[in-house]
Write an enzyme that holds these catalytic residues in place. Sequence first.
Site, PDB file in Angstrom:
ATOM      1  N   ASN A 151     -10.531   7.134 -21.044  1.00  0.00           N
ATOM      2  CA  ASN A 151      -9.246   6.455 -20.833  1.00  0.00           C
ATOM      3  C   ASN A 151      -8.766   6.606 -19.397  1.00  0.00           C
ATOM      4  O   ASN A 151      -8.252   5.652 -18.794  1.00  0.00           O
ATOM      5  CB  ASN A 151      -8.193   7.012 -21.791  1.00  0.00           C
ATOM      6  CG  ASN A 151      -8.148   6.257 -23.112  1.00  0.00           C
ATOM      7  OD1 ASN A 151      -8.574   5.111 -23.193  1.00  0.00           O
ATOM      8  ND2 ASN A 151      -7.635   6.901 -24.137  1.00  0.00           N
TER       9      ASN A 151
ATOM     10  N   GLU B 283      -9.193   9.273 -31.273  1.00  0.00           N
ATOM     11  CA  GLU B 283     -10.599   8.909 -31.145  1.00  0.00           C
ATOM     12  C   GLU B 283     -11.444   9.520 -32.265  1.00  0.00           C
ATOM     13  O   GLU B 283     -12.666   9.565 -32.173  1.00  0.00           O
ATOM     14  CB  GLU B 283     -11.153   9.359 -29.788  1.00  0.00           C
ATOM     15  CG  GLU B 283     -11.300  10.849 -29.594  1.00  0.00           C
ATOM     16  CD  GLU B 283     -10.035  11.538 -29.104  1.00  0.00           C
ATOM     17  OE1 GLU B 283     -10.146  12.661 -28.583  1.00  0.00           O
ATOM     18  OE2 GLU B 283      -8.935  10.969 -29.253  1.00  0.00           O
TER      19      GLU B 283
ATOM     20  N   ASP C 132      -9.148   1.176 -25.963  1.00  0.00           N
ATOM     21  CA  ASP C 132      -8.959   0.523 -27.265  1.00  0.00           C
ATOM     22  C   ASP C 132     -10.177  -0.325 -27.621  1.00  0.00           C
ATOM     23  O   ASP C 132     -10.640  -0.330 -28.765  1.00  0.00           O
ATOM     24  CB  ASP C 132      -7.707  -0.362 -27.242  1.00  0.00           C
ATOM     25  CG  ASP C 132      -6.423   0.457 -27.258  1.00  0.00           C
ATOM     26  OD1 ASP C 132      -6.498   1.676 -27.515  1.00  0.00           O
ATOM     27  OD2 ASP C 132      -5.347  -0.127 -27.011  1.00  0.00           O
TER      28      ASP C 132
ATOM     29  N   ASP D  42     -16.044  12.516 -33.644  1.00  0.00           N
ATOM     30  CA  ASP D  42     -15.208  12.493 -32.439  1.00  0.00           C
ATOM     31  C   ASP D  42     -15.966  11.762 -31.330  1.00  0.00           C
ATOM     32  O   ASP D  42     -17.150  12.023 -31.098  1.00  0.00           O
ATOM     33  CB  ASP D  42     -14.884  13.926 -32.002  1.00  0.00           C
ATOM     34  CG  ASP D  42     -13.881  13.955 -30.853  1.00  0.00           C
ATOM     35  OD1 ASP D  42     -12.686  13.813 -31.136  1.00  0.00           O
ATOM     36  OD2 ASP D  42     -14.312  14.121 -29.697  1.00  0.00           O
TER      37      ASP D  42
ATOM     38  N   HIS E 167      -6.464   2.385 -20.691  1.00  0.00           N
ATOM     39  CA  HIS E 167      -6.233   2.425 -22.139  1.00  0.00           C
ATOM     40  C   HIS E 167      -6.657   1.141 -22.841  1.00  0.00           C
ATOM     41  O   HIS E 167      -7.044   1.181 -24.015  1.00  0.00           O
ATOM     42  CB  HIS E 167      -4.759   2.732 -22.415  1.00  0.00           C
ATOM     43  CG  HIS E 167      -4.380   4.144 -22.083  1.00  0.00           C
ATOM     44  ND1 HIS E 167      -4.612   5.210 -22.934  1.00  0.00           N
ATOM     45  CD2 HIS E 167      -3.811   4.670 -20.975  1.00  0.00           C
ATOM     46  CE1 HIS E 167      -4.196   6.326 -22.380  1.00  0.00           C
ATOM     47  NE2 HIS E 167      -3.701   6.035 -21.187  1.00  0.00           N
TER      48      HIS E 167
END
Length: 210
Positions: A78, A114, A87, A70, A83
Amino acid sequence: TTRMTGTVQDITDRKQSEQELTHYRAALEAQVRLDPLTDVANRLALDEAVTREWHRALRSGAPLSLLMIDVDHFKAYNDHYGHVAGDHCLQQVAGALSAQFGRTGDLLARYGGEEFAVLLPGADASAAMAVALRLQDAVRLLALAHSGSACGIVTLSMGVSSLHAAPHMDADAAQALFQQADAALYTAKHTGRNRVVRYGADCMAALHPP
């Protein structure tokens, strides 16, 4: 007088078309098992690999290990950076993780959001822990700025699970790999993050308190 009649047909074009169609189908099948954002395997590919490798382990008696990974405080990442940056962060993390693998059968997959997962056929718990620590260091070395993390950079939490296949086990026993690795990951995240935890009975107790 005996006579034979026949026709001669050039099937070169047809054979070429069939070969092109076969290649196209193979490419499409591969695409279905690829995560479009990170270019690593997706969850479908992981599930298929776990089933395949577990059957192989049952025949050979070899161990099978799974890492659940994780990206720490990714929602905060984010929220702060956006965002698009999120990414890009996942792409960089996936690239750093992918670069650590070269052994046949090892599989890195994006599990969702994630989260990533790594399947390690033939690796026992000690070997899996060594891989996990190496992956953690690889992402730390990226030094991706993360204002929402206590470390100031992007880090990983990991759960490690390992099973030694035995003849009395069935195919469904492979799902214990996911349950145990998930419990270990939960423990890693709730004891400070940025760490690797190997599954133990205390992990399942933390995940399912009385």
